[in-house]
Write a protein that holds these residues in place. Structure first.
Motif: not given
Ligand SMILES: NC(=O)C1=CN([C@@H]2O[C@H](COP(=O)(O)OP(=O)(O)OC[C@H]3O[C@@H](n4cnc5c(N)ncnc54)[C@H](OP(=O)(O)O)[C@@H]3O)[C@@H](O)[C@H]2O)C=CC1
Ligand SMILES: O=C(O)C1=N[C@H](C(=O)O)C[C@H](O)C1
Length: 274
Positions: A1, A4-6, A31
């Motif tokens: 992942m 940015q989306s963590q 995540d």
């Protein structure tokens, strides 16, 4: 992942028994990314928390500056603070996190009911999600739900909680929450059968607003355990949960980090997000 989306996560109390376990759990979650490790232990300042927790370098140095860490986490956006510290400072720390828009997941026990109400009002005003979770273990939630069912049929109940002897607060947050949950059945528990005299003060434990006695045991060798004992003429029904290892709390910690993000107010108890 992608980074940015963590979810950026700060752990306050990162050097402690729970803190180290949580650092490892976050390091293993795709995540999430650990962005801050706060502790008051002066010996650890500047050291890599990943090395200390035993999961390899994470390039996150331990700091004692919670406020600076919250400012940094705020700039990351959508950040979460997991607090596993001490009852003495927890109220101020949670307020500070809410003020910076960093969503608190509070594992630390010892908040008074009045403090929880005040924090709920503050979180609501700020539109910031907050979770107060006295126990992250799913087995405890199942025990509480079974106790709630049993309380419909039994009028007599006492709680015995048993913990390691490094625990600062008594009774445990879990025992208090369990007693509060039994309020739902709207009955007065433990109607007195005789006039009782305590020849040793405290022998009957502490009594909650729900008239439920709580007994706290502290011994080395224990981790975290609770019994809810119901009695009726001719029978005793006992529910028991044993946390043998703090790893049992980690699925609940990770779930709480994920679930606090979309919230705009405070929820109290893991049962509220299952
Ligand atoms: N919700 C749940 O499921 C669970 C909750 N808990 C709760 O989590 C809390 C921590 O438990 P545990 O990990 O066993 O305790 P520990 O004493 O092992 O860890 C607490 C850590 O926080 C540090 N600390 C204390 N006060 C502060 C502060 N104001 N700011 C930053 N760091 C601080 C301590 O430093 P120092 O060593 O110098 O005191 C220590 O490193 C307790 O309230 C406990 O009841 C525990 C297990 C499960
Ligand atoms: O201090 C602990 O260890 C624990 N504290 C929490 C509590 O007070 O209920 C949760 C769990 O029992 C472990």
């Amino acid at each position: 992942m992608s980074n940015q989306s963590q979810i950026p996560v700060v752990v306050n109390g990162a050097m402690g028994r729970m803190g180290r376990e949580i650092v490892k759990a976050i390091a293993g979650a795709d995540d999430m990314k650990l962005v801050g490790a706060v502790d008051r232990n002066p010996d650890a300042i500047g050291q890599d928390i990943g090395e200390i927790a035993g999961c390899g370098p994470l390039e996150v140095p331990v700091t004692h500056d919670l406020e600076a860490t919250l400012v940094m986490a705020q700039s990351e956006g959508n950040a979460v603070m997991v607090d596993v510290t001490h009852p003495a400072k927890i109220y101020e720390q949670v307020r500070a996190a809410i003020a910076y828009g960093v969503r608190p997941v509070v594992g630390t026990t010892g908040l008074t009911p009045e403090q929880i109400v005040e924090l709920a009002e503050f979180a609501e005003k700020a539109s910031v999600g907050c979770l107060i979770i006295p126990n992250f273990a799913i087995g405890v939630i199942l025990m509480q739900q079974a106790a709630l069912k049993a309380a419909e049929y039994f009028d007599h109940v006492e709680i015995i909680e048993l913990h390691h002897n490094r625990k600062a607060d008594a009774p445990s947050g879990t025992a208090i929450k369990t007693a509060q949950m039994l309020q739902e059945v709207k009955k007065s528990f433990n109607p007195p059968q005789v006039e009782e005299t305590e020849t040793l003060s405290g022998a009957r434990g502490g009594t909650t607003e729900e008239s439920i006695n709580i007994h706290s045991v502290r011994l080395p060798g224990l981790v975290a355990h609770q019994e809810v004992m119901f009695g009726a003429p001719g029978q005793v029904y006992t529910l028991r949960h044993d946390a043998m290892d703090r790893v049992c709390f980690m699925p609940g910690v990770l779930l709480s980090i994920r679930k606090v993000l979309p919230l705009k107010s405070l929820l109290y108890g893991l049962d509220k997000i299952l």
